[in-house]
Scaffold this motif. Structure first.
Motif, PDB file in Angstrom:
ATOM      1  N   UNK A  86       0.825  -1.203   0.000  1.00 41.45           N
ATOM      2  CA  UNK A  86       0.000   0.000   0.000  1.00 41.45           C
ATOM      3  C   UNK A  86       0.861   1.256   0.000  1.00 41.45           C
ATOM      4  N   UNK A  87       1.992   1.203   0.713  1.00 42.95           N
ATOM      5  CA  UNK A  87       2.896   2.366   0.751  1.00 42.95           C
ATOM      6  C   UNK A  87       3.515   2.637  -0.603  1.00 42.95           C
ATOM      7  N   UNK A  88       3.729   1.576  -1.375  1.00 43.79           N
ATOM      8  CA  UNK A  88       4.421   1.750  -2.652  1.00 43.79           C
ATOM      9  C   UNK A  88       3.493   2.057  -3.811  1.00 43.79           C
ATOM     10  N   UNK A  89       2.248   1.603  -3.722  1.00 42.92           N
ATOM     11  CA  UNK A  89       1.361   1.694  -4.886  1.00 42.92           C
ATOM     12  C   UNK A  89       0.695   3.063  -4.987  1.00 42.92           C
ATOM     13  N   UNK A  90       0.443   3.482  -6.213  1.00 45.06           N
ATOM     14  CA  UNK A  90      -0.485   4.590  -6.459  1.00 45.06           C
ATOM     15  C   UNK A  90      -1.795   4.252  -5.745  1.00 45.06           C
ATOM     16  N   UNK A 104      -6.332   0.646  -4.498  1.00 44.01           N
ATOM     17  CA  UNK A 104      -7.784   0.451  -4.361  1.00 44.01           C
ATOM     18  C   UNK A 104      -8.319  -0.550  -5.383  1.00 44.01           C
ATOM     19  N   UNK A 105      -7.789  -0.508  -6.609  1.00 43.28           N
ATOM     20  CA  UNK A 105      -8.220  -1.477  -7.621  1.00 43.28           C
ATOM     21  C   UNK A 105      -7.929  -2.898  -7.140  1.00 43.28           C
ATOM     22  N   UNK A 106      -6.723  -3.119  -6.629  1.00 42.98           N
ATOM     23  CA  UNK A 106      -6.352  -4.466  -6.190  1.00 42.98           C
ATOM     24  C   UNK A 106      -7.115  -4.878  -4.925  1.00 42.98           C
ATOM     25  N   UNK A 107      -7.215  -3.973  -3.983  1.00 46.10           N
ATOM     26  CA  UNK A 107      -7.759  -4.324  -2.667  1.00 46.10           C
ATOM     27  C   UNK A 107      -9.282  -4.391  -2.659  1.00 46.10           C
ATOM     28  N   UNK A 137       1.542  -3.236 -10.502  1.00 45.13           N
ATOM     29  CA  UNK A 137       2.153  -3.515  -9.194  1.00 45.13           C
ATOM     30  C   UNK A 137       3.673  -3.540  -9.270  1.00 45.13           C
ATOM     31  N   UNK A 138       4.195  -3.843 -10.458  1.00 44.53           N
ATOM     32  CA  UNK A 138       5.646  -3.967 -10.627  1.00 44.53           C
ATOM     33  C   UNK A 138       5.954  -3.791 -12.110  1.00 44.53           C
ATOM     34  N   UNK A 161     -13.174   2.186  -7.548  1.00 47.36           N
ATOM     35  CA  UNK A 161     -12.704   2.544  -8.891  1.00 47.36           C
ATOM     36  C   UNK A 161     -13.487   3.734  -9.441  1.00 47.36           C
ATOM     37  N   UNK A 162     -14.792   3.763  -9.160  1.00 47.29           N
ATOM     38  CA  UNK A 162     -15.607   4.903  -9.600  1.00 47.29           C
ATOM     39  C   UNK A 162     -15.083   6.189  -8.968  1.00 47.29           C
ATOM     40  N   UNK A 163     -14.858   6.113  -7.666  1.00 44.64           N
ATOM     41  CA  UNK A 163     -14.392   7.298  -6.935  1.00 44.64           C
ATOM     42  C   UNK A 163     -13.048   7.780  -7.481  1.00 44.64           C
ATOM     43  N   UNK A 164     -12.179   6.832  -7.804  1.00 43.99           N
ATOM     44  CA  UNK A 164     -10.846   7.182  -8.304  1.00 43.99           C
ATOM     45  C   UNK A 164     -10.820   7.396  -9.817  1.00 43.99           C
ATOM     46  N   UNK A 165     -11.973   7.224 -10.449  1.00 44.20           N
ATOM     47  CA  UNK A 165     -12.044   7.297 -11.915  1.00 44.20           C
ATOM     48  C   UNK A 165     -10.995   6.384 -12.566  1.00 44.20           C
ATOM     49  N   UNK A 166     -10.814   5.192 -11.976  1.00 48.97           N
ATOM     50  CA  UNK A 166      -9.880   4.226 -12.557  1.00 48.97           C
ATOM     51  C   UNK A 166     -10.643   3.291 -13.486  1.00 48.97           C
TER      52      UNK A 166
END
Ligand SMILES: Cc1cc2nc3c(=O)[nH]c(=O)nc-3n(C[C@H](O)[C@H](O)[C@H](O)COP(=O)(O)O)c2cc1C
Ligand SMILES: O=C(O)C(=O)c1ccccc1
Length: 374
Positions: free
Chosen positions: A12-16, A21-24, A82-83, A170-175
């Motif tokens: 979580x610290x490393x990811x955008x 949020x998409x992954x979790x 993720x990588x 995802x909606x909230x983040x517009x991802x």
């Protein structure tokens, strides 16, 4: 790191944040997402004594694919979020662990490259391929041929996604799209021949319509969810490949009976990690009725919420032949690349081995339903 939760915190610290949020995330209120993990905490193990062994054998054979342990890599999309090396890294780590990786059709690396990376580590890696059957069956067949030619050993058709679940994070983040430079590589170069606008679900291949050959951008929206899928489409796929065909994402015992009736090779009890229909049961809670319905006729796999060795023990005791882990692998990948994925898989292996020993088992098949209670 000592637990999957610590890997998640590091990831979580490393990811955008939008990618985390998409992954979790899960669908809507994330009730099923939480319940998948909580359900294991409601179950208690009853060990047997004086029948163990110093040497335990965790290996299993699943439809002709050997695995060093009954813990598989569940298909998850977009590992390059993720990588930077994404699925190449995951594939090497899974091969090193000697376990099966179910490659997502929505991988951000081409299946041929994933297979080549796995072969750097193991001569005959256990790769399976997850499919979303596309409305255009000719297009689907081209993907099937590609995966077969890459050397995969089974197909896993995801059937819990007639439409995509509503993920409010995802909606909230517009991802809704992959960042530039990332593509759903398994659909690239096949898309050029795709017949435009064909949304019928004919089980006969439609005629190919060439549509210009312009290179198509293959982002998330290029994967079509097919609400019209039925058992005839499964029969169609079986007629197109000699490889075992499993179906992933069933929760109803009657569907498990139908799976046996329709001759699928295996089933994966899954609610897509709580990402599709919210408020469906935790997978471990429906496993006993599904195992009873199948009656040993075919292998039963399960995924969703597996975070500890005791979770694996409970699933195997209640009738699963193996389990899949989705998010834990992504957290390992984001937190530590190949070493991270390897650490996650070895942590789960050691934790399962210890729990098996404490339950008086030598082999996964030694675990029995009477060893689990509510
Ligand atoms: C980020 C993410 C992406 C996923 N992508 C796919 C996919 O492409 N195809 C598929 O069949 N399942 C997909 N799944 C579902 C997983 O295969 C699996 O059912 C689920 O992650 C298991 O739950 P767990 O994450 O709690 O282990 C995805 C899950 C996550 C978390
Ligand atoms: O995000 C998912 O869970 C998933 O299965 C998926 C579906 C289509 C494209 C990418 C991922």
């Amino acid at each position: 790191m000592r637990t999957i939760a610590e890997f998640e915190a590091a990831a979580r610290e490393r990811l955008d944040p939008a990618h985390y949020d998409y992954f979790a995330g899960g669908a809507q209120d994330e009730i099923t997402l939480r319940d998948n993990e909580e359900a294991y905490k409601r179950l208690r193990l009853v060990p047997r004594v004086l029948r163990g062994s110093d040497k335990r054998d965790l290996s299993v054979d699943l439809l002709g694919t050997p695995s060093s342990m009954p813990i598989l890599v569940a298909p998850t999309a977009f590992h390059r979020l993720a990588h930077p090396d994404g699925e190449l890294v995951t594939a090497r780590a899974a091969a090193r662990a000697g376990t099966i990786m179910i490659v997502s059709m929505a991988s951000t690396t081409a299946i041929e490259d994933i297979a080549a990376a796995a072969r750097e580590v193991a001569p005959d890696p256990g790769l399976w391929f997850q499919l979303y059957l596309q409305p255009d069956l000719e297009f689907t067949e081209a993907i099937v041929r590609r995966a077969e030619n890459a050397g995969i050993k089974a197909f896993v058709v995801t059937v819990d996604s007639p439409v995509l679940g509503r993920r409010e994070r995802d909606d909230r983040n517009a991802f809704h799209d992959l960042p530039s430079g990332l593509f759903v590589e398994n659909l690239r170069n096949i898309g050029e021949n795709r017949s435009g606008g064909n949304t019928s679900h004919s089980i006969h291949a439609p005629a190919t319509t060439l549509n210009g050959g312009a290179s198509r951008r293959s982002h998330v929206r290029e994967i079509v969810m097919s609400a019209g899928l039925n058992w005839d489409h499964i029969a169609w796929l079986r007629s197109k490949t000699k490889l075992p065909v499993l179906i992933k994402g069933l929760l109803h015992a009657e569907d498990a009976r139908l799976a046996v009736h329709h001759g699928v090779a295996g089933i994966v009890v899954s609610n897509h990690g709580g990402r599709q229909l919210d408020t469906v049961p935790a997978t471990i809670d429906v496993l006993p009725e599904i195992a009873a319905a199948v009656g040993g006729a075919l292998p039963v796999l399960l995924d969703g919420g597996i975070r500890r060795g005791t979770d694996v023990v409970k699933a195997l005791a209640l009738g699963a032949d193996a389990v899949g882990v989705g998010r834990p692998v992504v957290w390992g990948l984001a937190a530590g690349g190949r070493e991270g994925v390897s650490e996650v898989l070895e942590m789960l292996r050691a934790d399962f081995d210890q729990a098996l020993a404490l339950c008086g088992g030598r082999h996964p098949a030694d675990l029995t339903p009477d060893q689990v209670r509510r």
